[in-house]
Motif scaffolding. Structure first.
Motif, PDB file in Angstrom:
ATOM      1  N   ASN A   1      10.703 -71.649 -12.882  1.00  0.00           N
ATOM      2  CA  ASN A   1      11.692 -71.940 -13.919  1.00  0.00           C
ATOM      3  C   ASN A   1      12.402 -70.666 -14.360  1.00  0.00           C
ATOM      4  OD1 ASN A   1      11.189 -74.677 -13.905  1.00  0.00           O
ATOM      5  ND2 ASN A   1       9.718 -74.607 -15.591  1.00  0.00           N
ATOM      6  N   ALA A   2      11.654 -69.585 -14.501  1.00  0.00           N
ATOM      7  CA  ALA A   2      12.253 -68.313 -14.908  1.00  0.00           C
ATOM      8  C   ALA A   2      13.225 -67.817 -13.846  1.00  0.00           C
ATOM      9  CB  ALA A   2      11.164 -67.282 -15.164  1.00  0.00           C
ATOM     10  N   ILE A   3      12.859 -67.959 -12.576  1.00  0.00           N
ATOM     11  CA  ILE A   3      13.750 -67.536 -11.486  1.00  0.00           C
ATOM     12  C   ILE A   3      15.005 -68.390 -11.470  1.00  0.00           C
ATOM     13  CG2 ILE A   3      13.975 -67.422  -8.970  1.00  0.00           C
ATOM     14  CD1 ILE A   3      10.994 -66.633  -8.897  1.00  0.00           C
ATOM     15  N   ASP A   4      14.861 -69.706 -11.617  1.00  0.00           N
ATOM     16  CA  ASP A   4      16.020 -70.595 -11.635  1.00  0.00           C
ATOM     17  C   ASP A   4      16.951 -70.267 -12.796  1.00  0.00           C
ATOM     18  OD1 ASP A   4      15.174 -71.909  -9.363  1.00  0.00           O
ATOM     19  OD2 ASP A   4      14.222 -73.567 -10.461  1.00  0.00           O
ATOM     20  N   ASN A   5      16.382 -70.018 -13.967  1.00  0.00           N
ATOM     21  CA  ASN A   5      17.199 -69.664 -15.132  1.00  0.00           C
ATOM     22  C   ASN A   5      17.955 -68.362 -14.898  1.00  0.00           C
ATOM     23  OD1 ASN A   5      16.400 -71.922 -16.522  1.00  0.00           O
ATOM     24  ND2 ASN A   5      14.749 -70.894 -17.622  1.00  0.00           N
ATOM     25  N   SER A   6      17.281 -67.397 -14.296  1.00  0.00           N
ATOM     26  CA  SER A   6      17.917 -66.116 -14.013  1.00  0.00           C
ATOM     27  C   SER A   6      19.075 -66.285 -13.038  1.00  0.00           C
ATOM     28  CB  SER A   6      16.877 -65.145 -13.452  1.00  0.00           C
ATOM     29  OG  SER A   6      17.484 -63.942 -13.076  1.00  0.00           O
TER      30      SER A   6
ATOM     31  N   ARG B   1      24.998 -66.578 -11.930  1.00  0.00           N
ATOM     32  CA  ARG B   1      26.178 -67.329 -11.470  1.00  0.00           C
ATOM     33  C   ARG B   1      27.217 -67.464 -12.574  1.00  0.00           C
ATOM     34  NH1 ARG B   1      22.283 -71.442  -9.057  1.00  0.00           N
ATOM     35  NH2 ARG B   1      21.832 -70.538  -7.025  1.00  0.00           N
ATOM     36  N   SER B   2      26.765 -67.713 -13.793  1.00  0.00           N
ATOM     37  CA  SER B   2      27.717 -67.864 -14.893  1.00  0.00           C
ATOM     38  C   SER B   2      28.389 -66.536 -15.205  1.00  0.00           C
ATOM     39  CB  SER B   2      27.038 -68.439 -16.132  1.00  0.00           C
ATOM     40  OG  SER B   2      26.106 -67.517 -16.656  1.00  0.00           O
ATOM     41  N   ARG B   3      27.653 -65.408 -15.089  1.00  0.00           N
ATOM     42  CA  ARG B   3      28.262 -64.093 -15.306  1.00  0.00           C
ATOM     43  C   ARG B   3      29.323 -63.801 -14.260  1.00  0.00           C
ATOM     44  NH1 ARG B   3      22.913 -61.298 -15.556  1.00  0.00           N
ATOM     45  NH2 ARG B   3      22.062 -62.102 -17.469  1.00  0.00           N
ATOM     46  N   VAL B   4      29.038 -64.131 -13.003  1.00  0.00           N
ATOM     47  CA  VAL B   4      29.998 -63.879 -11.918  1.00  0.00           C
ATOM     48  C   VAL B   4      31.251 -64.707 -12.127  1.00  0.00           C
ATOM     49  CG1 VAL B   4      30.392 -64.197  -9.452  1.00  0.00           C
ATOM     50  CG2 VAL B   4      28.266 -63.163 -10.240  1.00  0.00           C
ATOM     51  N   SER B   5      31.122 -65.967 -12.461  1.00  0.00           N
ATOM     52  CA  SER B   5      32.309 -66.801 -12.644  1.00  0.00           C
ATOM     53  C   SER B   5      33.109 -66.349 -13.859  1.00  0.00           C
ATOM     54  CB  SER B   5      31.924 -68.277 -12.769  1.00  0.00           C
ATOM     55  OG  SER B   5      31.187 -68.491 -13.952  1.00  0.00           O
ATOM     56  N   THR B   6      32.436 -65.904 -14.922  1.00  0.00           N
ATOM     57  CA  THR B   6      33.132 -65.400 -16.103  1.00  0.00           C
ATOM     58  C   THR B   6      33.884 -64.116 -15.778  1.00  0.00           C
ATOM     59  OG1 THR B   6      31.428 -66.343 -17.524  1.00  0.00           O
ATOM     60  CG2 THR B   6      32.833 -64.660 -18.492  1.00  0.00           C
ATOM     61  N   SER B   7      33.259 -63.207 -15.019  1.00  0.00           N
ATOM     62  CA  SER B   7      33.930 -61.958 -14.673  1.00  0.00           C
ATOM     63  C   SER B   7      35.098 -62.211 -13.725  1.00  0.00           C
ATOM     64  CB  SER B   7      32.953 -60.952 -14.073  1.00  0.00           C
ATOM     65  OG  SER B   7      32.479 -61.414 -12.829  1.00  0.00           O
ATOM     66  N   ASP B   8      34.980 -63.199 -12.826  1.00  0.00           N
ATOM     67  CA  ASP B   8      36.096 -63.553 -11.938  1.00  0.00           C
ATOM     68  C   ASP B   8      37.275 -64.077 -12.739  1.00  0.00           C
ATOM     69  OD1 ASP B   8      34.679 -62.780  -9.721  1.00  0.00           O
ATOM     70  OD2 ASP B   8      34.125 -64.835  -9.116  1.00  0.00           O
ATOM     71  N   GLN B   9      36.987 -64.919 -13.741  1.00  0.00           N
ATOM     72  CA  GLN B   9      38.061 -65.468 -14.566  1.00  0.00           C
ATOM     73  C   GLN B   9      38.742 -64.380 -15.379  1.00  0.00           C
ATOM     74  OE1 GLN B   9      36.084 -68.450 -16.850  1.00  0.00           O
ATOM     75  NE2 GLN B   9      36.030 -69.954 -15.192  1.00  0.00           N
ATOM     76  N   SER B  10      37.967 -63.464 -15.941  1.00  0.00           N
ATOM     77  CA  SER B  10      38.566 -62.397 -16.746  1.00  0.00           C
ATOM     78  C   SER B  10      39.353 -61.440 -15.865  1.00  0.00           C
ATOM     79  CB  SER B  10      37.503 -61.647 -17.540  1.00  0.00           C
ATOM     80  OG  SER B  10      36.591 -61.016 -16.678  1.00  0.00           O
ATOM     81  N   ALA B  11      38.909 -61.211 -14.631  1.00  0.00           N
ATOM     82  CA  ALA B  11      39.652 -60.346 -13.713  1.00  0.00           C
ATOM     83  C   ALA B  11      40.986 -60.988 -13.346  1.00  0.00           C
ATOM     84  CB  ALA B  11      38.830 -60.073 -12.457  1.00  0.00           C
ATOM     85  N   GLN B  12      40.993 -62.296 -13.137  1.00  0.00           N
ATOM     86  CA  GLN B  12      42.238 -62.991 -12.813  1.00  0.00           C
ATOM     87  C   GLN B  12      43.191 -62.946 -13.992  1.00  0.00           C
ATOM     88  OE1 GLN B  12      40.957 -66.874 -11.640  1.00  0.00           O
ATOM     89  NE2 GLN B  12      40.439 -66.252  -9.557  1.00  0.00           N
TER      90      GLN B  12
END
Length: 109
Positions: free
Chosen positions: A14-19, A24-35
């Motif tokens: 569960n800890a690994i899945d949460n991590s 994934r959410s950090r990567v998608s957020t950084s992609d959106q802010s970069a765009q």
């Protein structure tokens, strides 16, 4: 004494899945802010110094030069070095080095 070994790694999984989900959410957020940043950022500009312009002119001159064929001269020098007959003209080398130093100093003033 009996031990319950069912679901022994469930907390770890569960800890690994949460991590992974957080990554994934950090990567998608950084992609959106970069765009967003790339669409709203002003255009970059470059200003060349006088030295950069001079170097560019020299480079263009070298590209346009005929490029003399020095293969015979190089072969003769190699032969002279290999048979020991090549003589270094130390005063001429020193004069050329000083001349080059003066030219470099004019570029950086």
């Amino acid at each position: 004494m009996a031990m319950n070994i069912n679901n022994i790694n469930s907390n770890r999984n569960n800890a690994i899945d949460n991590s992974r989900q957080q990554d994934r959410s950090r990567v998608s957020t950084s992609d959106q802010s970069a765009q967003t940043a790339s669409t709203s950022a002003p255009q970059d500009s470059v200003m060349l110094t006088d030295q950069a312009r001079q170097l560019s002119q020299i480079e263009q001159g070298l590209k346009q030069s005929s490029g003399t064929d020095n293969s015979q001269r190089i072969a003769a020098l190699r032969q002279a070095v290999s048979d020991g007959s090549y003589q270094v003209d130390a005063p001429r080398v020193a004069q050329k080095m000083g001349s080059m130093e003066e030219q470099m100093n004019t570029l950086y003033r």
